[in-house]
Design an enzyme around this catalytic site. Structure first.
Site, PDB file in Angstrom:
ATOM      1  N   TYR A 281       1.380  -1.580  -0.161  1.00 13.20           N
ATOM      2  CA  TYR A 281      -0.031  -0.098  -0.228  1.00 13.20           C
ATOM      3  C   TYR A 281       0.913   1.541   0.145  1.00 13.20           C
ATOM      4  O   TYR A 281       0.023   1.798   0.166  1.00 13.20           O
ATOM      5  CB  TYR A 281      -1.030  -0.160   1.335  1.00 13.20           C
ATOM      6  CG  TYR A 281      -2.333  -0.937   1.270  1.00 13.20           C
ATOM      7  CD1 TYR A 281      -1.963  -2.288   0.612  1.00 13.20           C
ATOM      8  CD2 TYR A 281      -3.779  -0.453   0.761  1.00 13.20           C
ATOM      9  CE1 TYR A 281      -3.220  -3.119   1.005  1.00 13.20           C
ATOM     10  CE2 TYR A 281      -4.530  -0.775   0.693  1.00 13.20           C
ATOM     11  CZ  TYR A 281      -4.868  -2.260   0.653  1.00 13.20           C
ATOM     12  OH  TYR A 281      -5.638  -3.529   0.440  1.00 13.20           O
TER      13      TYR A 281
ATOM     14  N   LYS B  45       4.607 -14.419   2.639  1.00 11.22           N
ATOM     15  CA  LYS B  45       4.829 -15.224   1.280  1.00 11.22           C
ATOM     16  C   LYS B  45       6.477 -15.608   1.364  1.00 11.22           C
ATOM     17  O   LYS B  45       6.661 -15.101   0.570  1.00 11.22           O
ATOM     18  CB  LYS B  45       4.290 -15.033   0.881  1.00 11.22           C
ATOM     19  CG  LYS B  45       3.526 -15.806  -0.582  1.00 11.22           C
ATOM     20  CD  LYS B  45       3.232 -17.494  -0.065  1.00 11.22           C
ATOM     21  CE  LYS B  45       3.558 -17.503  -1.386  1.00 11.22           C
ATOM     22  NZ  LYS B  45       2.629 -19.527  -1.558  1.00 11.22           N
TER      23      LYS B  45
ATOM     24  N   ASP C  51      -1.093 -18.823   1.424  1.00  9.98           N
ATOM     25  CA  ASP C  51      -1.947 -19.036   1.320  1.00  9.98           C
ATOM     26  C   ASP C  51      -2.587 -20.975   1.772  1.00  9.98           C
ATOM     27  O   ASP C  51      -3.634 -20.903   2.331  1.00  9.98           O
ATOM     28  CB  ASP C  51      -1.212 -19.939  -0.262  1.00  9.98           C
ATOM     29  CG  ASP C  51       0.038 -20.389  -0.419  1.00  9.98           C
ATOM     30  OD1 ASP C  51       0.596 -20.116   0.335  1.00  9.98           O
ATOM     31  OD2 ASP C  51       0.878 -20.480  -1.229  1.00  9.98           O
TER      32      ASP C  51
ATOM     33  N   ASP D 293      -5.850  -7.371   4.673  1.00 11.13           N
ATOM     34  CA  ASP D 293      -6.562  -7.037   4.032  1.00 11.13           C
ATOM     35  C   ASP D 293      -7.674  -7.630   3.011  1.00 11.13           C
ATOM     36  O   ASP D 293      -8.378  -8.510   3.778  1.00 11.13           O
ATOM     37  CB  ASP D 293      -5.938  -5.967   3.372  1.00 11.13           C
ATOM     38  CG  ASP D 293      -7.778  -5.169   2.547  1.00 11.13           C
ATOM     39  OD1 ASP D 293      -8.234  -5.408   2.612  1.00 11.13           O
ATOM     40  OD2 ASP D 293      -7.339  -5.687   0.587  1.00 11.13           O
TER      41      ASP D 293
ATOM     42  N   ASP E 247     -11.420 -10.627   5.080  1.00  5.39           N
ATOM     43  CA  ASP E 247     -12.251 -10.840   4.154  1.00  5.39           C
ATOM     44  C   ASP E 247     -12.749 -11.533   4.243  1.00  5.39           C
ATOM     45  O   ASP E 247     -14.371 -12.388   4.662  1.00  5.39           O
ATOM     46  CB  ASP E 247     -12.383 -10.110   2.708  1.00  5.39           C
ATOM     47  CG  ASP E 247     -12.380  -8.430   2.217  1.00  5.39           C
ATOM     48  OD1 ASP E 247     -12.490  -7.916   3.659  1.00  5.39           O
ATOM     49  OD2 ASP E 247     -13.306  -8.068   1.570  1.00  5.39           O
TER      50      ASP E 247
HETATM   51  C1  IPM Z   1     -10.457  -1.948   3.982  1.00  2.11           C
HETATM   52  C2  IPM Z   1     -10.347  -2.174   2.568  1.00  2.11           C
HETATM   53  C3  IPM Z   1      -9.696  -0.909   2.199  1.00  2.11           C
HETATM   54  C4  IPM Z   1      -8.280  -1.811   2.401  1.00  2.11           C
HETATM   55  C5  IPM Z   1      -9.752   0.109   0.999  1.00  2.11           C
HETATM   56  C6  IPM Z   1     -10.759   0.828   0.895  1.00  2.11           C
HETATM   57  C7  IPM Z   1      -8.457   0.927  -0.078  1.00  2.11           C
HETATM   58  O1  IPM Z   1     -10.305  -2.830   1.636  1.00  2.11           O
HETATM   59  O2  IPM Z   1     -10.399  -1.480   4.940  1.00  2.11           O
HETATM   60  O3  IPM Z   1     -10.290  -3.797   4.433  1.00  2.11           O
HETATM   61  O4  IPM Z   1      -7.260  -2.277   0.947  1.00  2.11           O
HETATM   62  O5  IPM Z   1      -7.718  -1.776   2.999  1.00  2.11           O
HETATM   63 MN    MN Z   2     -10.253  -4.755   3.123  1.00  5.48          MN
END
Ligand code: IPM
Ligand code: MN
Length: 354
Positions: free
Chosen positions: A136, A187, A219, A243, A247
């Site tokens: 990032y 990784k 992975d 990140d 999810d």
């Molecule tokens: C998160 C989001 C952000 C990230 C995006 C919106 C830039 O996905 O907070 O997880 O990738 O960090």
């Molecule tokens: Mn995210």
């Protein structure tokens, strides 16, 4: 005590879920005897379209005077992909040096657990995502764009300082959890420079003989999170991998509608937000699940020193889900956004889950 909280509702469902977060915060303040004032910021797509301003640098000195920031969501299909997210969300993370992205993954009830043969108690992780470097860092770019010679470069940067401070934070966090177990996710086999994580992790581990350590390539970590989620307690990882795996983690705790995060620099103004996005198609429909934002408010209270209020909010949420009073955690059906906010506020008042 009066806390000063900067509020960025943002785009899409952001303002709606933030309203519910503030509703619950008001009840928590009354119940636990603190005060707060908010200052609203207009950042997001409407403000950008009207003024051309994404996120002014002048606001950072103001943020630093506050106790915390609460953010809803940023992102709008009318704006160049990711531009506002980078300016506002990543801007705040990087410029305020919020080097820890704390993402708890805890399944609230057996019925919510999506994995066959697993129960809620098998899913209780704390992911510590590095939040100020890695993929990032915005170092790179496109050369000879739209030509056959086009070159795209995106660097990943890991500094000794950056890795060490987040690894140390993770060991401290692991030490405070009952299992005292910390897994490094990277990784470093394929991306060899990530070996800095391996070395720093081993070095810092020597200072924490009471914390058991483990390692997984990212992975394999994705595979284990589904196959054996109980193998994970505390996890520390890079910005990008954090990140991605959170999810996946969100789905293990009931979906994107419930997953919260704290962008933290210990002792400094930190920023709290749901991990979901702005979900533009649900904007203004009172359909989005506000639980993630309410849980972010709880993390914010914990950070500013109102641990009892934070625990009471978490307890109320868990109890409402476990008892089936909030049956559907997805954003497409079931209870309305404000109804869920009312339920949590009511449960907190009654002391449910305390
Ligand atoms: C998160 C989001 C952000 C990230 C995006 C919106 C830039 O996905 O907070 O997880 O990738 O960090
Ligand atoms: Mn995210």
């Amino acid at each position: 005590m009066t806390y000063k909280i900067g509020v960025i509702g943002g785009d899409g469902i952001g303002p709606e879920v933030v309203d519910e977060g503030l509703k619950v915060l008001r009840v928590a303040a009354e119940k636990f005897g603190f005060d707060f004032e908010t200052k609203d910021y207009p950042w997001g797509a409407e403000h950008y379209l009207a003024t051309g301003e994404a996120h002014p640098d002048s606001v950072y000195s103001e943020y630093r005077e506050m106790d915390a920031l609460l953010l809803g969501a940023i992102g709008d299909p009318r704006i160049e992909v990711g531009m506002l997210e980078r300016a506002i969300i990543a801007g705040i993370r990087f410029k305020m040096d919020l080097f820890v992205n704390l993402r708890p993954i805890k399944c609230p009830a057996d019925d919510i657990c999506p994995i066959k043969g697993k129960k809620a108690s098998d899913i209780d992780m704390l992911v510590i995502r590095e939040n100020t470097e890695g993929a990032y860092c915005q170092v790179g770019g496109i050369f000879k764009k739209d030509s056959p010679q086009e070159v795209a470069i995106a660097e990943m940067i890991y500094t000794r300082h950056g890795v060490e401070r987040v690894v140390r934070y993770a060991f401290e966090a692991a030490k405070r959890r009952p299992r005292k177990h910390l897994t490094l996710v990277d990784k470093a086999n394929a991306i060899r420079p990530q070996e800095i994580w391996t070395r720093v992790f081993a070095e810092v581990a020597r200072e924490y003989p009471d914390v058991a350590t483990d390692h997984a390539y990212v992975d394999a970590a994705c595979m284990w999170m589904i196959k054996n989620p109980e193998a994970f307690d505390t996890v520390v990882t890079t910005n990008l991998f954090g990140d991605i795996i959170t999810d996946l983690g969100a789905v293990l705790q009931g979906g994107m509608g419930v997953a919260a995060s704290g962008n933290i620099h210990p002792g400094k103004t930190s920023m709290f937000e749901p991990i979901h996005g702005s979900a533009p198609k649900y904007k203004g429909q009172n359909k989005a699940n506000p639980i993630a934002t309410v849980a972010a408010v709880s993390m914010m209270l914990d950070h500013v020193g109102e641990a009892r209020a934070a625990a009471a909010i978490d307890g109320a949420i868990t109890e409402l889900i476990a008892s089936g009073r909030i049956p559907d955690l997805s954003s497409s059906s079931g209870l309305k956004t404000d109804e869920i906010g009312d339920l949590i506020a009511g449960a907190l008042k009654e002391g449910l889950g305390a």
